[in-house]
Design a protein around this motif. Sequence first.
Motif, PDB file in Angstrom:
ATOM      1  N   LEU A  76       0.934  -1.349   0.035  1.00  0.00           N
ATOM      2  CA  LEU A  76      -0.113   0.183  -0.315  1.00  0.00           C
ATOM      3  C   LEU A  76       0.924   1.350  -0.335  1.00  0.00           C
ATOM      4  O   LEU A  76       0.162   2.374  -0.969  1.00  0.00           O
ATOM      5  CB  LEU A  76      -1.452  -0.314   1.206  1.00  0.00           C
ATOM      6  CG  LEU A  76      -1.993   1.096   1.549  1.00  0.00           C
ATOM      7  CD1 LEU A  76      -2.855   0.792   0.216  1.00  0.00           C
ATOM      8  CD2 LEU A  76      -2.471   1.274   2.872  1.00  0.00           C
ATOM      9  N   ASN A  77       1.269   1.243   0.688  1.00  0.00           N
ATOM     10  CA  ASN A  77       3.068   2.527   0.704  1.00  0.00           C
ATOM     11  C   ASN A  77       3.427   2.529  -0.200  1.00  0.00           C
ATOM     12  O   ASN A  77       4.280   3.615  -0.641  1.00  0.00           O
ATOM     13  CB  ASN A  77       3.909   1.986   1.710  1.00  0.00           C
ATOM     14  CG  ASN A  77       3.170   2.319   3.909  1.00  0.00           C
ATOM     15  OD1 ASN A  77       1.271   2.812   3.580  1.00  0.00           O
ATOM     16  ND2 ASN A  77       3.814   2.002   4.854  1.00  0.00           N
ATOM     17  N   GLN A  78       4.146   1.636  -0.976  1.00  0.00           N
ATOM     18  CA  GLN A  78       4.865   1.690  -2.106  1.00  0.00           C
ATOM     19  C   GLN A  78       3.847   2.005  -3.318  1.00  0.00           C
ATOM     20  O   GLN A  78       4.179   2.117  -4.170  1.00  0.00           O
ATOM     21  CB  GLN A  78       5.350   0.364  -2.728  1.00  0.00           C
ATOM     22  CG  GLN A  78       6.192  -0.481  -1.584  1.00  0.00           C
ATOM     23  CD  GLN A  78       7.297   0.736  -1.958  1.00  0.00           C
ATOM     24  OE1 GLN A  78       8.043   0.446  -2.923  1.00  0.00           O
ATOM     25  NE2 GLN A  78       8.272   0.328  -0.814  1.00  0.00           N
ATOM     26  N   GLY A  79       2.445   2.274  -3.030  1.00  0.00           N
ATOM     27  CA  GLY A  79       1.513   2.299  -3.959  1.00  0.00           C
ATOM     28  C   GLY A  79       1.535   1.358  -5.189  1.00  0.00           C
ATOM     29  O   GLY A  79       1.580   1.820  -6.432  1.00  0.00           O
TER      30      GLY A  79
END
Lengths: 345, 491
Positions: free
Chosen positions: B51-54
Amino acid sequence: MLSRTAHSLYQLGFLIERTENIARILDVNSRMSVEHEVFSELDVWSPILEITDNMDNFEEHYGEICEASVVRLLLADSDNPYSVRACLLNAREIARSVRELISEEIWLHINLFFHEMEREFSGGELRRWQHFSEKVHMFANAFHGMIYNTMVRGDAWQFMRLGFGLERARMIPRILQIKYHMLLPSPEAVGSPLDIHQWQALLRSVSGYEAYRRLYQARIEPAKVVNLLLLNPGFPRSLHFGIREVSLALREIGMYNEDQYRLYQHTERFLDDLRGGAASEDIIAMGLNDYLSTVNQRCKTLALMINKTFFDTITVTLTDQQSGSLTIQIPQQQQIQLYTEQQAG
Amino acid sequence: MFDISDAAPFDEAFGESGAVRDEYVAAYNYFSQKGVSGIEHMQQSADLSLLNQGVTFTVYSDARGTEKIFPYDLMPRLITATEWARIEAGIIQRITALNLFLEDIYHDQNILRSGLIPASQILGSNLYCREMSGLDPAGGIHIHIAGVDLIRNQDGEFMVLEDNLRCPSGVSYVVENRMVSSRIMPELLGSYRVRPVSQYPQMLFEALASFSGENKPVIALLTPGVYNSAYFEHAFLASQMGAQLVQGQDLLVNNDILYMKSTRGIQRIDVLYLRLDTEFIDPLVFRPDSLLGVPGLMHAYRAGNVTLANAPGNGVADDKSLYAYTPDIIRYYLGEDPILPIVPTYLGSRPADLAYMLDNLDKLVLKPTDASGGYGILVGSHASKQELAEFKAKLKAEPAHYIGQPIQQLSTHPSFLEQDNSKKFCARHIDLRPFAVCSADGTVRVLSGGLTRVALRRGSLVVNSSQGGGSKDTWVLYPDSADTAPGGQHA
């Protein structure tokens, strides 16, 4: 660099800067109204709406002016282009579209903060907004650290810097105008504890209080504050500093056609006017408010020139059938508008 | 913790007797030791990392739409060196033959003259691209990047299910999944001798660069834009290759040369990696209403001033009805037997096949030849009498429009999920998409890894992400690793 991506990076720069500045403006007001009990006759929230061009928008959607509603409009209202949330939403979308040009750390940083913000605003209540506003400062400061530390000083960096510099230059007059708008109850109040308190709050909101004390010691004099915020070349949130960043970025990007050259010349002239003692005299002669209006106007012109030079048109050398060549400026195609460009000029 | 009640006749991790296969012993022990809570924790950190990496796709198109990650299933899929050697050789053979096939049908059409494939099959296809006739792409290469979908049948044999020769996607997940694995299970990854996958962008770059005579070629990737569901992958590949990520509006063609519009004026592009369907790339030649492409691009291509990868017109070679002919194509151009078999396929256009299809509808999967993404498919065993009757009528009306294949039992693999109110590893159906790139000299290189897709729904055979599918990291092992790895090196 592609004109489209150059534009995106420029927007990314000014959106991050604007995000931080909105949080700073809210801080000024919050700090100025700390002694709200004592000075209850002061309306601290109307000026902020004036300055962020939000008065009409506010009256239409919110009604009564109070802290809760102004804070909501400027922090959490994603329909208001001048809100932290709208700026960050756009910044993230833009960052996603130029992911290949920014470092992995920067993308992660933006994306993480975006998710944090969405969690913060999903609750509906904004009770801890001062806390969130501090986080915005930290986010922006860390962002600057990251681009400084992880990005090659190429075109991508320079266009981002252009966005930062210009938006910063545009914000300082606005912050000073808050103080101007916040009329004191009576002329005798000039130099009163309330007056001094407000100047201090203003300095704090631009991280300038320490700088001021170091330069001018503890006594706060309006003329010196104005000097620091507008003309000091070494103070990183001064008008001078912002315009110099613009000028340096333009020089590094280089001049490949006449418009680009003219833009650079224009910026250098602006910078010249801020140098030396001339500007202080101008301020006195014109009065602060008129001077700030002139500065606003010049920044606006600069923004328009930048758009025209780099993003709206492109230089093309065409070759005709007799192998003659012709260099012309052609319009860039229409970009998809992710945000309202009214404040961008 | 391991529930094998839903296992197919061939399960990747468990043999017929229910014993753990040799190469899976270390993984089995590792996850057993972690326990359910340990694994849940790993799953959470994997999801958060993605999620953080997109690494997400947006469910709604507006900026605030819900974002979902492509589910990452913890337990890696292992492929032994022996199995891989066969897959690799099979894909190289297949792509080599299909390249020769495409060059042939857009030039002399010898294979049609020989009568091996009916001319109507090719020339009548709406995927046959007349604009490519007589056009000479650099090196005679049409397929620069391919993804070949493989399944494993009840006997554990790898078979080709489908070729993707236009815009195969998913390779970014292969690289990202490995990054997640190395972060959350470094001990397990370290205990196997796994071949790396992170070199893919370089493989791709070198393959694309070989098509340009330039020393420092300018390579650009043409994307439809940020709202495309594969945009993450486009940005990922451009960034990793050091290529320009461009949209149609960034490009222009002048005097048959392709340029991009930069802040310093226009700059020539040597190789354009298309992540856009052929019909959108040039409004002067294909769909006139396309705003995503570049007017004049096909002229520049025909003049030999730019390489397009993949070449337009490849659709005719990964068409579902051509699939049945691919073993013949391999034999015709290479004089070899196919290394990887295909699923037996009945063509509605052949009278004998049609008769069989009409008689055995309930034993077949029927697919329209011109659709993808699982649309219009009939699974005979799951259909009602009425549906079968309706389909029979459609088949009779337009026989050439359909193919039929015996229903395949995809292999299963343990996947961590919730079933019957407890979290455990359950057997779920999987497939495999390895990726290959081809250079100007015709050399095909296969990335030693691939996208393993999992059908997370119980009993489902559909692995598409839009249908609730997930993915697994795929570990291709070096030779002999099965002997030395399990327990051999400590965690």
